[in-house]
Design a protein around this motif. Structure first.
Motif, PDB file in Angstrom:
ATOM      1  N   SER A 119      13.640   2.044  -0.435  1.00 20.13           N
ATOM      2  CA  SER A 119      12.603   2.212   0.585  1.00 20.13           C
ATOM      3  C   SER A 119      13.190   2.992   1.749  1.00 20.13           C
ATOM      4  O   SER A 119      14.401   3.200   1.823  1.00 20.13           O
ATOM      5  CB  SER A 119      12.082   0.853   1.096  1.00 20.13           C
ATOM      6  OG  SER A 119      13.038   0.220   1.926  1.00 20.13           O
ATOM      7  N   GLN A 120      12.322   3.420   2.658  1.00 15.61           N
ATOM      8  CA  GLN A 120      12.793   3.895   3.958  1.00 15.61           C
ATOM      9  C   GLN A 120      12.913   2.627   4.782  1.00 15.61           C
ATOM     10  O   GLN A 120      11.922   2.060   5.201  1.00 15.61           O
ATOM     11  CB  GLN A 120      11.782   4.882   4.567  1.00 15.61           C
ATOM     12  CG  GLN A 120      12.264   5.600   5.816  1.00 15.61           C
ATOM     13  CD  GLN A 120      12.653   4.697   6.968  1.00 15.61           C
ATOM     14  OE1 GLN A 120      13.834   4.392   7.153  1.00 15.61           O
ATOM     15  NE2 GLN A 120      11.675   4.246   7.730  1.00 15.61           N
ATOM     16  N   ALA A 166       4.257   8.213   7.980  1.00 17.37           N
ATOM     17  CA  ALA A 166       3.627   8.584   6.713  1.00 17.37           C
ATOM     18  C   ALA A 166       4.638   8.570   5.576  1.00 17.37           C
ATOM     19  O   ALA A 166       4.351   8.092   4.466  1.00 17.37           O
ATOM     20  CB  ALA A 166       2.980   9.965   6.833  1.00 17.37           C
ATOM     21  N   LEU A 167       5.842   9.086   5.833  1.00 15.51           N
ATOM     22  CA  LEU A 167       6.878   9.074   4.799  1.00 15.51           C
ATOM     23  C   LEU A 167       7.280   7.638   4.458  1.00 15.51           C
ATOM     24  O   LEU A 167       7.489   7.294   3.292  1.00 15.51           O
ATOM     25  CB  LEU A 167       8.110   9.858   5.274  1.00 15.51           C
ATOM     26  CG  LEU A 167       9.208  10.026   4.213  1.00 15.51           C
ATOM     27  CD1 LEU A 167       8.734  10.944   3.098  1.00 15.51           C
ATOM     28  CD2 LEU A 167      10.492  10.559   4.839  1.00 15.51           C
ATOM     29  N   THR A 168       7.370   6.789   5.475  1.00 13.19           N
ATOM     30  CA  THR A 168       7.677   5.368   5.251  1.00 13.19           C
ATOM     31  C   THR A 168       6.623   4.738   4.348  1.00 13.19           C
ATOM     32  O   THR A 168       6.947   3.985   3.424  1.00 13.19           O
ATOM     33  CB  THR A 168       7.759   4.620   6.594  1.00 13.19           C
ATOM     34  OG1 THR A 168       8.806   5.190   7.390  1.00 13.19           O
ATOM     35  CG2 THR A 168       8.039   3.136   6.382  1.00 13.19           C
ATOM     36  N   THR A 223       7.807   3.236   0.893  1.00 15.37           N
ATOM     37  CA  THR A 223       7.929   1.781   1.008  1.00 15.37           C
ATOM     38  C   THR A 223       6.680   1.050   0.544  1.00 15.37           C
ATOM     39  O   THR A 223       6.755  -0.079   0.063  1.00 15.37           O
ATOM     40  CB  THR A 223       8.290   1.417   2.464  1.00 15.37           C
ATOM     41  OG1 THR A 223       9.441   2.176   2.868  1.00 15.37           O
ATOM     42  CG2 THR A 223       8.595  -0.054   2.620  1.00 15.37           C
ATOM     43  N   ALA A 224       5.520   1.704   0.660  1.00 18.36           N
ATOM     44  CA  ALA A 224       4.257   1.086   0.234  1.00 18.36           C
ATOM     45  C   ALA A 224       3.757   1.693  -1.083  1.00 18.36           C
ATOM     46  O   ALA A 224       3.793   1.048  -2.131  1.00 18.36           O
ATOM     47  CB  ALA A 224       3.199   1.244   1.332  1.00 18.36           C
ATOM     48  N   VAL A 269       4.353  -2.938   8.047  1.00 23.26           N
ATOM     49  CA  VAL A 269       3.028  -2.725   7.444  1.00 23.26           C
ATOM     50  C   VAL A 269       3.174  -2.260   5.999  1.00 23.26           C
ATOM     51  O   VAL A 269       2.479  -2.742   5.090  1.00 23.26           O
ATOM     52  CB  VAL A 269       2.224  -1.691   8.265  1.00 23.26           C
ATOM     53  CG1 VAL A 269       0.940  -1.298   7.531  1.00 23.26           C
ATOM     54  CG2 VAL A 269       1.888  -2.250   9.639  1.00 23.26           C
ATOM     55  N   ALA A 270       4.099  -1.316   5.774  1.00 25.88           N
ATOM     56  CA  ALA A 270       4.333  -0.799   4.424  1.00 25.88           C
ATOM     57  C   ALA A 270       4.862  -1.890   3.499  1.00 25.88           C
ATOM     58  O   ALA A 270       4.447  -1.991   2.337  1.00 25.88           O
ATOM     59  CB  ALA A 270       5.309   0.375   4.482  1.00 25.88           C
ATOM     60  N   LYS A 271       5.763  -2.717   4.007  1.00 28.82           N
ATOM     61  CA  LYS A 271       6.316  -3.816   3.205  1.00 28.82           C
ATOM     62  C   LYS A 271       5.243  -4.861   2.878  1.00 28.82           C
ATOM     63  O   LYS A 271       5.251  -5.462   1.795  1.00 28.82           O
ATOM     64  CB  LYS A 271       7.492  -4.475   3.941  1.00 28.82           C
ATOM     65  CG  LYS A 271       8.798  -3.714   3.826  1.00 28.82           C
ATOM     66  CD  LYS A 271       9.352  -3.762   2.404  1.00 28.82           C
ATOM     67  CE  LYS A 271      10.746  -3.192   2.291  1.00 28.82           C
ATOM     68  NZ  LYS A 271      11.241  -3.170   0.900  1.00 28.82           N
TER      69      LYS A 271
END
Length: 323
Positions: free
Chosen positions: A81-82, A93-95, A99-100, A150-152
């Motif tokens: 992940s990032q 956005a990249l995260t 990550t999501a 949020v992504a996690k």
């Protein structure tokens, strides 16, 4: 026949320790890496004879399907992940992509290509954000406060949903902060142990930190990856918090690290408000009652032992670099 495991994020702290653990247990280990112009294989260079490196990317579903089809793993650990929280604000956005959505691509690839594989998703205490209760349990509501959290949270719930919808063996380990000598110096624990060693050797003369009263739940990465492996050895998939179950302040960490090198931390440490995080009214600390009761896991290394281990490593590495 030996089990086969695929590790994404194999070049990271957790990936390298997990690879070592699985090799010791007789697994055939595959590591997923992205092709890039710079090599980032330092943490696993000692394992090259024991790992098969496969190229793929969490942004590219077809590459994930190819890797899973080719390796036919019994177990898949997604540790990629990032993962640097401040960077998630400058690259949200990249995260989200890695990550999501990367987890969605991976889950769908498993469903299509190897639905009997057991899947571990590295969740994070950042999903709790500013929780309403402390300590947190597996039932504590998610309230993430940064793009990484949020992504996690998205990745966590997708993993749960694939377990419920498709009956995949997919589970999440909600890991709290875990450290090791393989941790980057941009993270506060390693930043402190590395600086204490530098100052002791005359390579630096000060250390700037943020809120010394901030408290964290820290454990050793080797303990954490053992918990990850243990989660995939059960008959039924479930989600668990992986933590130490106790908090220590940054001030305690600094004092312990400088004590290890025989120095008074107050002579070298100053506070810089640029390093402060937003107010933390409720502490992030994980309850390990569930994993302790159901899986028999608890950390082997104490906070003090972890600090001593890392300061000792940094002293030796810096001394060798000077020689």
């Amino acid at each position: 026949m030996n089990k086969k495991a695929l590790i994404t994020g194999v070049t990271g702290q957790d990936g390298s320790y997990l690879a070592e653990l699985l090799i010791d247990k007789g697994y055939q280990v595959f590591g997923l890496v992205r092709r890039s112009s710079t090599s980032n294989l330092e943490r696993i260079s000692h394992l090259f004879d024991h790992i098969q490196i496969l190229c793929g990317d969490l942004l590219d579903q077809s590459s994930l399907m190819d890797v899973i089809t080719d390796s036919q793993p019994d177990e898949i650990y997604n540790l990629a992940s990032q993962s640097y929280v401040p960077l998630s604000w400058t690259q949200p956005a990249l995260t989200a992509e890695y990550t999501a959505l990367g987890v969605s691509r991976l889950l769908e690839s498993i469903r299509r290509c190897k639905s009997d594989a057991k899947f571990y998703q590295a969740s994070s205490s950042e999903v709790f954000g500013q929780p309403e209760e402390s300590p947190q349990t597996e039932r504590t509501a998610f309230r993430p406060r940064n793009p990484y959290g949020v992504a996690k949270a998205y990745a966590h719930w997708m993993t749960v949903n694939y377990r419920q919808k498709y009956n995949l063996y997919s589970c999440c380990g909600i890991t709290y902060t875990h450290e090791s000598p393989r941790r980057g110096t941009e993270f506060v624990f390693r930043k402190i142990t590395h600086a204490a060693a530098q100052i002791k050797l005359g390579l630096a003369n000060e250390l700037k930190l943020g809120n010394l009263d901030a408290r964290r739940d820290w454990c050793y990465a080797k303990d954490a990856v053992y918990a990850m492996w243990l989660m995939l050895q059960q008959e039924k998939a479930d989600d668990y918090i992986i933590a130490s179950g106790e908090t220590h302040s940054v001030k305690e960490l600094v004092e312990c690290a400088f004590n290890c090198v025989g120095l008074d931390w107050q002579d070298y440490v100053s506070v810089d408000y640029a390093f402060y995080r937003p107010d933390e009214s409720v502490q992030l600390v994980g309850s390990i009652d569930k994993i302790k009761t159901e899986l028999g896991w608890q950390p082997e290394y104490s906070f003090k032992q972890l600090v001593e281990l890392m300061v000792d490593y940094d002293l030796k590495k810096l001394t060798n670099n000077r020689a």
